[in-house]
Design a protein around this motif. Structure first.
Motif, PDB file in Angstrom:
ATOM      1  N   LYS A 212      38.411  36.795  36.546  1.00  8.62           N
ATOM      2  CA  LYS A 212      38.762  35.945  36.606  1.00  8.62           C
ATOM      3  C   LYS A 212      39.592  36.250  34.568  1.00  8.62           C
ATOM      4  O   LYS A 212      40.367  36.486  34.488  1.00  8.62           O
ATOM      5  CB  LYS A 212      38.502  34.042  36.196  1.00  8.62           C
TER       6      LYS A 212
ATOM      7  N   LEU B 184      35.313  34.366  42.444  1.00 10.78           N
ATOM      8  CA  LEU B 184      36.177  35.227  41.625  1.00 10.78           C
ATOM      9  C   LEU B 184      35.530  34.667  39.697  1.00 10.78           C
ATOM     10  O   LEU B 184      36.750  35.674  39.557  1.00 10.78           O
ATOM     11  CB  LEU B 184      37.634  34.351  42.001  1.00 10.78           C
TER      12      LEU B 184
ATOM     13  N   ARG C 207      35.532  29.792  43.786  1.00  9.31           N
ATOM     14  CA  ARG C 207      34.788  29.936  42.196  1.00  9.31           C
ATOM     15  C   ARG C 207      34.269  30.848  41.412  1.00  9.31           C
ATOM     16  O   ARG C 207      34.260  31.420  40.516  1.00  9.31           O
ATOM     17  CB  ARG C 207      35.230  28.195  41.838  1.00  9.31           C
TER      18      ARG C 207
ATOM     19  N   TRP D   9      39.949  40.172  34.184  1.00 10.40           N
ATOM     20  CA  TRP D   9      40.629  41.349  34.702  1.00 10.40           C
ATOM     21  C   TRP D   9      42.816  40.958  34.362  1.00 10.40           C
ATOM     22  O   TRP D   9      42.927  40.343  33.951  1.00 10.40           O
ATOM     23  CB  TRP D   9      40.734  41.634  35.846  1.00 10.40           C
ATOM     24  N   VAL D  10      42.978  42.528  33.673  1.00  6.52           N
ATOM     25  CA  VAL D  10      44.034  42.322  33.409  1.00  6.52           C
ATOM     26  C   VAL D  10      45.209  43.504  34.012  1.00  6.52           C
ATOM     27  O   VAL D  10      44.526  43.868  34.630  1.00  6.52           O
ATOM     28  CB  VAL D  10      44.469  42.525  31.587  1.00  6.52           C
TER      29      VAL D  10
ATOM     30  N   PRO E 129      48.510  35.720  35.423  1.00  9.28           N
ATOM     31  CA  PRO E 129      48.243  35.006  36.051  1.00  9.28           C
ATOM     32  C   PRO E 129      49.491  33.802  35.964  1.00  9.28           C
ATOM     33  O   PRO E 129      49.174  33.001  36.414  1.00  9.28           O
ATOM     34  CB  PRO E 129      46.710  34.492  35.228  1.00  9.28           C
TER      35      PRO E 129
END
Lengths: 179, 240
Positions: free
Chosen positions: A175, A171, A168, A177-178, A60
């Motif tokens: 937020k 998603l 917002r 997640w990797v 990110p």
């Protein structure tokens, strides 16, 4: 993140398709897009020692600074009309599905995130999705969008505000997640 | 609609960077002294962290990763080239000294980020001071102290640097409130409620109203007031 040259190469291999997607969609210039991506990875390398606690959020962070640097370049040009002309000559980089036959996009690490983001964008009304495409993925300002769409600036602001409120929410579940 | 409402409404626009450049600078200034907006912007950035991946990935040119890596690793030697090794070494030392020093590392990184933010704010203030075409001094006397309001106006960037100096602390429960005077009335700007023994520097963009700004005023207002019109005593009032 270890200061390992091979790790740098691997990071570039994983992240560069996405970062190039961002920079090309904004700059409409493949060489300049690559310069920005190079600049971003140089920053990662220079800050490698201080990124130790942030590896989970590295992607990110990369996305954010790539987008910011592309926008900085765009604003420095101060010639967005010229950019539009170049975009037409270069061909639009679509927000959504890639079309290259040789490049297996679905095999890219992060494709599942792209799918989730794409679904969130698809959930927006068309006028709001278009405003987000111009603002977020093409890097245009409110006034530039108003000029491009021939609508009042207040309408642009309203569409974007409503769209980001919805994004917002949609998603929110991803937020953390990797890749 | 108060001036702060504009910042609230434009949080997403700031994160998306779709504000026009002047508005973006104004917003960045606001974040320096508004903890609420600052925290909300960070939350919004986290919520939208993956949004850039809405773009389609682009096939990198063959050999791009090696080429970029070589370009990065082969950069000319210089202090910037060796700085990362210093940072890495510092981090290793911090890890070696355990959790307490690890926390110290986090604190130092936070300090560095704050310093960078302050540096940006100072550069911004300096640019307005250097570019100002108009400078106006308004003397203010209060409780036996003689200070004033110094306004540097840069009509090119539509930004002001306002310096408030030589005033006693605002009366208990009150703050000094700066106002813009426009053709359609007063517009609340920033408040000053800190150490008044040193000058307060405020770098301001024009308020988001359609009417042109004609002047400025300083009043003393109750700290809890959100009124869109001045309620307290007026210390300075100037029109241009």
């Amino acid at each position: 993140m270890a200061r390992d040259e091979q790790a740098l190469v691997e990071l570039i291999e994983v992240a560069s398709p996405w970062l190039l997607g961002i920079t090309q969609s904004m700059l409409s210039d493949a060489d300049e897009a690559e310069e920005v991506v190079l600049d971003v990875f140089a920053s990662v390398w220079d800050r490698a020692g201080s990124l130790g606690d942030e590896h989970d959020t590295l992607m990110p962070w990369l996305l954010r600074i790539t987008r910011n640097r592309a926008i900085d370049r765009l604003r420095r040009r101060a010639r967005w009309k010229r950019k539009i002309a170049r975009a037409e000559a270069f061909g639009e980089v679509p927000v959504g599905r890639p079309e290259s036959a040789e490049f297996n996009e679905a095999a890219q690490p992060g494709w599942h995130v792209h799918e989730a983001v794409h679904a969130a964008l698809d959930g927006l009304p068309p006028d709001q999705r278009e405003a987000v495409r111009l603002a977020y993925f093409r890097g245009l300002t409110h006034s530039e969008i108003a000029a491009e769409l021939s609508i009042p600036m207040g309408t642009v602001k309203t569409r974007l505000r409503l769209a980001f409120d919805k994004l917002r929410v949609s998603l929110g579940p991803i937020k953390d997640w990797v890749l | 609609m108060s001036a702060h409402d504009w910042y609230v409404e434009n949080r997403a626009a700031f994160v998306a960077r779709s504000l026009d450049p002047d508005e973006e600078r104004t917003y960045r200034d606001h974040l320096l002294h508004c903890a609420e907006c600052s925290a909300e912007v960070k939350r919004l950035e986290a919520d939208l962290a993956w949004l850039p991946m809405g773009v389609a990935p682009v096939a990198p040119p063959p050999g791009l990763a090696r080429r970029l890596a070589s370009a990065i690793l082969d950069r000319p030697a210089g202090w910037r080239r060796y700085l990362p090794y210093g940072l890495a070494a510092a981090l290793l030392v911090a890890v070696g000294f355990g959790a307490r020093d690890r926390a110290e590392g986090v604190r130092l990184r936070s300090l560095l980020a704050d310093t960078e933010t302050r540096m940006m704010a100072l550069e911004d203030t300096l640019s307005v001071l250097r570019s100002a075409q108009h400078v106006q001094q308004i003397p203010i006397s209060m409780e036996g102290k003689h200070g004033g309001l110094l306004i540097f106006r840069d009509s090119g960037s539509h930004r002001w640097c306002v310096i408030l100096h030589g005033l006693p602390p605002a009366p208990a429960g009150n703050v000094y409130q700066f106002w813009f005077i426009t053709e359609t009335g007063m517009v609340r700007s920033v408040e000053v409620n800190g150490d008044t023994s040193r000058p307060a520097f405020l770098t301001l963009g024009m308020p988001p109203v359609p009417a042109p700004v004609m002047g400025a005023a300083l009043t003393v207002e109750p700290a809890v007031s959100t009124s869109s019109e001045p309620q307290g005593p007026q210390l300075a009032h100037v029109t241009f």
